[in-house]
Write an enzyme that holds these catalytic residues in place. Structure first.
Site, mmCIF file in Angstrom:
data_model
loop_
_atom_site.group_PDB
_atom_site.id
_atom_site.type_symbol
_atom_site.label_atom_id
_atom_site.label_comp_id
_atom_site.label_asym_id
_atom_site.label_seq_id
_atom_site.Cartn_x
_atom_site.Cartn_y
_atom_site.Cartn_z
ATOM 1 N N ASP A 1 -17.895 9.925 -33.802
ATOM 2 C CA ASP A 1 -19.261 9.427 -33.633
ATOM 3 C C ASP A 1 -19.956 9.537 -34.993
ATOM 4 O OD1 ASP A 1 -21.979 9.154 -33.227
ATOM 5 O OD2 ASP A 1 -22.057 10.485 -31.478
ATOM 6 N N TYR B 1 -33.018 -1.631 -30.246
ATOM 7 C CA TYR B 1 -32.008 -2.283 -31.090
ATOM 8 C C TYR B 1 -32.672 -2.902 -32.322
ATOM 9 C CZ TYR B 1 -28.020 -5.367 -32.229
ATOM 10 O OH TYR B 1 -26.974 -6.010 -32.850
#
Ligand code: UDP
Length: 320
Positions: A58, A147
């Site tokens: 990650d 986003y």
């Protein structure tokens, strides 16, 4: 000695096509993905290739990559509206903290970094088609804000690393793209329409379908990104196909091409859904000598065949 590229989000739809392209161009590729929305099947054909390495990680946490790195292509992020609505915090974190880590890696390795940005930075645009100079019309607190603002921050911090630390940076603004390895169930218009049409289900057009999009076939996009990576351009460049269509016409096209008897039904338009979207690609044409080659009829044919094969293999897995 061959060059080494790190691809974050390398197991995703675009990331995996990029890994293929870079390997084909003779580079060593280190693919990093936490498989949150990526899929190992997209890169399984590369396992065993001595120029390919996969690291499950990650990137919002410190990234350790041994050895030299020449290029970093930063593609890690949930990217379909359904995904980033389901994963709002991860979307914000990967665009902000993740981009910070990746830029730190680029600085450390003296590598050139290419950021995957998006036409979403233009929001619901008030100028049409969208040119790179346009600053956009984004609702920061709406559902898409997670986003849009993450990518706007990512662009800002990328330019800051370029200006302040002298890191070599590239920014691509990607418009709607489709092709093999898109997830059947990612909720986007194209996979939704194709799977509904193939299954004889109602095709769900949101709103009256008068909103427009411009769809680019994946091989064209990857070619444009590769050319941008090798160019000297540090300011954002739009890459997409300017052939614009309303979503209603697009649904009709998919039904026709699949030979389906599905009917179109209308559902509620999602909040802040952009009313128009079309890239102005003059800059990419001038600077990169790039323009898309695959028209929608051809791209759709290949993609429909891929989805047919995918749903056959999913059904046979279920029946085993
Ligand atoms: N859309 C639709 N039906 C669906 C999925 C999407 O009509 O089942 C619409 C959506 O509202 C948008 C357009 O198709 O206007 C493109 O949506 P997509 O999710 O592919 O990506 P976006 O361009 O909005 O990021």
């Amino acid at each position: 000695m061959s060059k080494t590229a790190v691809v974050t989000g390398g197991a995703g739809f675009l990331g995996s096509h990029l890994c293929d392209k870079l390997i084909a161009e003779g580079l060593n590729v280190i693919c990093i993905d936490n498989l949150l929305t990526g899929n190992i099947n997209n890169i399984s054909h590369l396992f065993g290739n001595e120029n390919f390495q996969f690291i499950k990680h990650d990137i919002t946490n410190f990234i350790h990559v041994p050895g030299k790195v020449d290029y970093i292509l930063h593609f890690a992020s949930p990217a379909s509206p359904i995904d980033y609505l389901k994963l709002p915090i991860q979307t914000l974190k990967v665009g902000s903290l993740g981009t910070h880590k990746v830029l730190g890696l680029a600085k450390e390795k003296n590598a050139r970094i290419l950021l995957a940005s998006t036409s979403e930075v233009y929001g619901d645009p008030e100028i049409h088609p969208q040119r790179e100079e346009y600053w956009g019309n984004v609702n920061p607190i709406g559902p898409r804000g997670v986003y849009d603002e993450a990518k706007r921050f990512a662009e800002a911090i990328t330019m800051a690393y370029h200006r302040f630390h002298g890191v070599e940076t590239r920014i691509v603004r990607i418009f709607n793209t489709y092709g093999p390895r898109m997830r059947l169930a990612d909720g986007r218009a194209l996979p939704a329409f194709v799977s509904q049409a193939l299954n004889g289900e109602d095709v769900t057009v949101f709103g009256d379908g008068s909103q427009t999009r411009s769809f680019c076939y994946v091989s064209d996009l990857i070619e444009g990104i590769y050319k941008l990576l090798l160019s000297d351009e540090t300011e954002p460049v739009n890459i997409g196909n300017p052939s614009e269509i309303t979503i209603l016409q697009f649904a009709e096209e998919v039904i026709k091409q699949t030979g389906s008897k599905s009917k179109i039904i209308h559902k509620e338009l999602p909040e802040d859904d952009p009313k128009v979207r079309q890239p102005d690609i003059s800059k990419a044409k001038n600077i990169l000598g790039w323009e898309p080659k695959v028209d929608r009829a051809e791209g759709l044919r290949i993609t429909i065949d891929y989805f047919k094969a995918e749903s056959r293999s999913q059904n046979s897995e279920v029946s085993i």
